[in-house]
Design an enzyme around this catalytic site. Sequence first.
Site, PDB file in Angstrom:
ATOM      1  CD1 TRP A 205      -2.835   1.541   0.609  1.00 40.60           C
ATOM      2  CD2 TRP A 205      -1.493   2.322   2.222  1.00 40.60           C
ATOM      3  NE1 TRP A 205      -3.291   2.777   0.970  1.00 40.60           N
ATOM      4  CE2 TRP A 205      -2.487   3.286   1.964  1.00 40.60           C
ATOM      5  CE3 TRP A 205      -0.534   2.597   3.196  1.00 40.60           C
ATOM      6  CZ2 TRP A 205      -2.557   4.492   2.644  1.00 40.60           C
ATOM      7  CZ3 TRP A 205      -0.602   3.802   3.873  1.00 40.60           C
ATOM      8  CH2 TRP A 205      -1.620   4.738   3.592  1.00 40.60           C
ATOM      9  CG  ASP A 373     -15.729   4.567   2.324  1.00 43.76           C
ATOM     10  OD1 ASP A 373     -16.930   4.381   2.557  1.00 43.76           O
ATOM     11  OD2 ASP A 373     -14.809   3.870   2.782  1.00 43.76           O
ATOM     12  NE  ARG A 450     -10.293   1.149   4.938  1.00 47.34           N
ATOM     13  CZ  ARG A 450     -10.989   2.014   4.208  1.00 47.34           C
ATOM     14  NH1 ARG A 450     -12.004   1.616   3.495  1.00 47.34           N
ATOM     15  NH2 ARG A 450     -10.647   3.272   4.160  1.00 47.34           N
ATOM     16  CE  LYS A 483     -11.328   5.484  -5.310  1.00 51.28           C
ATOM     17  NZ  LYS A 483     -10.889   6.622  -4.471  1.00 51.28           N
ATOM     18  CD1 TRP A 484     -14.508  -2.945  -7.387  1.00 52.97           C
ATOM     19  CD2 TRP A 484     -16.453  -3.156  -8.447  1.00 52.97           C
ATOM     20  NE1 TRP A 484     -14.951  -4.224  -7.168  1.00 52.97           N
ATOM     21  CE2 TRP A 484     -16.152  -4.380  -7.817  1.00 52.97           C
ATOM     22  CE3 TRP A 484     -17.640  -3.066  -9.187  1.00 52.97           C
ATOM     23  CZ2 TRP A 484     -16.982  -5.499  -7.902  1.00 52.97           C
ATOM     24  CZ3 TRP A 484     -18.461  -4.174  -9.277  1.00 52.97           C
ATOM     25  CH2 TRP A 484     -18.138  -5.375  -8.637  1.00 52.97           C
ATOM     26  CG  ASP A 485     -11.709   1.170  -2.676  1.00 55.51           C
ATOM     27  OD1 ASP A 485     -10.710   0.457  -2.900  1.00 55.51           O
ATOM     28  OD2 ASP A 485     -11.690   2.142  -1.899  1.00 55.51           O
ATOM     29  CG  MET A 486     -11.480  -5.811  -3.406  1.00 52.45           C
ATOM     30  SD  MET A 486     -10.091  -6.509  -2.506  1.00 52.45           S
ATOM     31  CE  MET A 486     -10.370  -8.239  -2.757  1.00 52.45           C
ATOM     32  CG  ASN A 487     -10.468  -0.368   0.654  1.00 56.15           C
ATOM     33  OD1 ASN A 487      -9.423   0.016   0.147  1.00 56.15           O
ATOM     34  ND2 ASN A 487     -11.603   0.264   0.495  1.00 56.15           N
ATOM     35  CB  CYS A 533      -9.939   1.858  -6.679  1.00 58.77           C
ATOM     36  SG  CYS A 533      -9.240   2.367  -5.087  1.00 58.77           S
ATOM     37  CG  ASP A 555      -5.152   5.016  -1.203  1.00 56.41           C
ATOM     38  OD1 ASP A 555      -5.792   5.177  -2.255  1.00 56.41           O
ATOM     39  OD2 ASP A 555      -5.557   4.317  -0.262  1.00 56.41           O
TER      40      ASP A 555
HETATM   41  C1  DGJ Z   1      -9.065   3.106  -0.553  1.00 51.05           C
HETATM   42  C2  DGJ Z   1      -8.945   3.905  -1.819  1.00 51.05           C
HETATM   43  O1  DGJ Z   1      -7.706   3.642  -2.419  1.00 51.05           O
HETATM   44  C3  DGJ Z   1      -9.103   5.377  -1.483  1.00 51.05           C
HETATM   45  O2  DGJ Z   1      -8.919   6.145  -2.638  1.00 51.05           O
HETATM   46  C4  DGJ Z   1     -10.446   5.617  -0.876  1.00 51.05           C
HETATM   47  O3  DGJ Z   1     -11.453   5.381  -1.830  1.00 51.05           O
HETATM   48  C5  DGJ Z   1     -10.643   4.725   0.341  1.00 51.05           C
HETATM   49  N1  DGJ Z   1     -10.355   3.344   0.047  1.00 51.05           N
HETATM   50  C6  DGJ Z   1     -12.063   4.850   0.871  1.00 51.05           C
HETATM   51  O4  DGJ Z   1     -12.327   3.957   1.857  1.00 51.05           O
END
Ligand code: DGJ
Length: 759
Positions: A205, A373, A450, A483-487, A533, A555
């Site tokens: 990250w 978010d 998370r 924006k399709w995110d995956m954290n 993303c 990020d």
């Molecule tokens: C991770 C993404 O990389 C960020 O740009 C942002 O959208 C956050 N998640 C939001 O939780």
Amino acid sequence: MITYNREAKTWKLDTPHTSYVMGLVDGKYLAHIYYGASISDGNLTYLVRANENPFVPSQNPAEKQGFLDVCPMEYPACGTGDFRQGAISVENVCGQEGLELVYKCQMIVAGKPPIPGLPASFDTKAGDEKQASSCDTLVITLEDPLLGVEVDVLYTPFDDVDVIARSVVVRNKGREPLHLTRVLSACLDVGGEGGEELLTLYGTWAREHQIERRPVTHGGEVVEALRGESGHDSQPFMALLSEHASYESGRVYALQLVYSGDLMGHVKENAFDSIRMVMGIHPEHFAWKLMPGEAFYAPEAVLTFSDQGLGNMSRTLHDFDRTHLIRSKWKFAKRPVLINNWEATYFDFTAEKLLQIAQEASKAGIDMLVCDDGWFGHNRNQPSGSLGDWFVNEAKMEGGLAHLDAELRKLHMRLGLWFEPEMISVDSDLYRAHPDWVLQLKGRTPSLCRDQYVLDFSNPAVIRYLIDSIEKVLRSAPIAYIKWDMNRPLSDVGSNYLPADQQKEIWHRHVLGIYKIQETLLCDFPDLLIENCSSGGARFDAGMLYYSPQIWCSDDMDPIERAMIHEGTELIYPVSAMGSHICKTPNDITGRNVPFRTRAFSAMIGTFGYELDITKLPGEERALIREQVAFYKKVMQPLVLEGDYYRLESLRINGAFDAQMLVSKNKREAVVFFLQGLARPNTKSRLLRLQGLDPLRNYRIEEVKFGSDSEGNSSDWMDGPVLGGMDGAVLTGDTLMHAGILIEHARIDFWSTMVHLKS
Ligand code: DGJ
């Protein structure tokens, strides 16, 4: 072009500057013979060394195993005598693994067939009805008659770019179920010359896509991702380089996987100077039950060869992605310059705050507000709540999305929205209704990451729920972009839905689920622009590019970190795919202060946007934004979307400065972005030799300055690098490329300059 020599049983695949040759050895084994610069002859079976010890099995059956272990194979099978990394392994009903693949038949089909359920490159005809097809596909069928296994290995050499796309289909033609335990997408056995290196991209990250080179050894080198996504750890890419290969010279064999899940690449030299490269879905997290009559499709692999170093490889891959892989109607279209509220507000916002940001942004010519978010569910004011509840939080977003969109329209702006569809929060209506939809191992509480769990994408009800709930939001207001995110990565990978003997399918089924949802959204909303993303750039891969022409790169928006991140990303992906925003200063992640112009120029090499609270900027910086946006739209965007990329210098290598160029295809226009690291005392100006220009054309050289007054003094320019008195000069392309230009040293850390060349 594909040429089949029926008598010699050889196949020659030609792209504009490369040839690939394979043939049958001993009448039945599909052997690799040649890959490299274009050659005229196709019958080169002498290169297989079939007349050398241990000879082919028909001449020396006593040493069949020895033959299988040295023959350069196109699609090697495991368990019967080839002890190098195999491409396929199958377990029969007795629990035994091992197969032998021999030639059955071949055919050549026009164009490029799609791969069911998976992203795959296409011929230009499929991508654009106005153009003629630019490829045919060779399908060679191999079989193991004992197991009833048939394997199609497919090759598509493109006529307009030096790429060969490969893929694999496995069919169960027998009467018993089979378990596939490994199905890789490609194998390349090439002759080693000594001193080869492997180039891969690793990261984490905020430090994505770092370039790493290491020697190819007899012990083997691995590139792998085991997190359920292509991942921060490892890009689905590897390149075998000849000794001392650089951006401008040397031989490069590159192998890239069009896939977004766990992957493995392996490179190893054997004792006879032959190097085997394989790549595909990681066998560690893979098994697939194949019932009689069923077929399994492996993801596509992309091969390219360059004898002019890494720069040529990059340009080939960029052209390939833009012409044959990115399917979105947005691929060459002007993308909206956007402002994203994440680093401006994090979770702490309301519709009113967003509109304040939009009001200022619209004055600067910004086209879109992306609400990140926090807009949904009952409790999304921190990471622990509401994932899965894809309905608007009216308490935060008074009037809902339709109202926000209507207000934005008045400002001539569009609305973009953040989702994280693969995830679920314990504090959500979805979890309360369906706790069994979480990936979990029986009797064990899954590990939070998370503060969230992963949904079980092997369960079709989960996929249906997500399509319905996301589409309901998209129908509630004309959302132009998501924006399709995956954290978080996948852990505790167990499904309440699948039976015991299919649990290892979950990893691949997760990826198929993502593809299915994005495919459906794009079918139902053809104008939708998706930006993928994953905690920054953890799933920046060719698979996702098929659906989304731009992917959030990291990020970390600090231009000094981005110099390294961009160098790695640009090495294999077009700059038009690279999500890049101007951040505030000091940077939230590194704490570094970087001049505004450097943050702007750095972000302009990509899909450009802002991620700061524009309402808090001083008036003169807001005025600069207006100029930056205008310059991006007029000069930069066409070069980003369609131009050629040249890497001139690397901060990663020299520790002092970085330089890159974008040149229009017709070579009439170019930009040079020069970035200085720390200011150093007592230094001379830097000589930069440009690349990619037309040697005979005259170019007018101009330094880009924002905030200039009527006398040409720029508020944003100060004491930075200047072009050694060359600003406004006209020079020929050959002078600029061989003699070069001078960039004076700035007495300001992290200063930068952008040079605009116009013929
Ligand atoms: C991770 C993404 O990389 C960020 O740009 C942002 O959208 C956050 N998640 C939001 O939780």
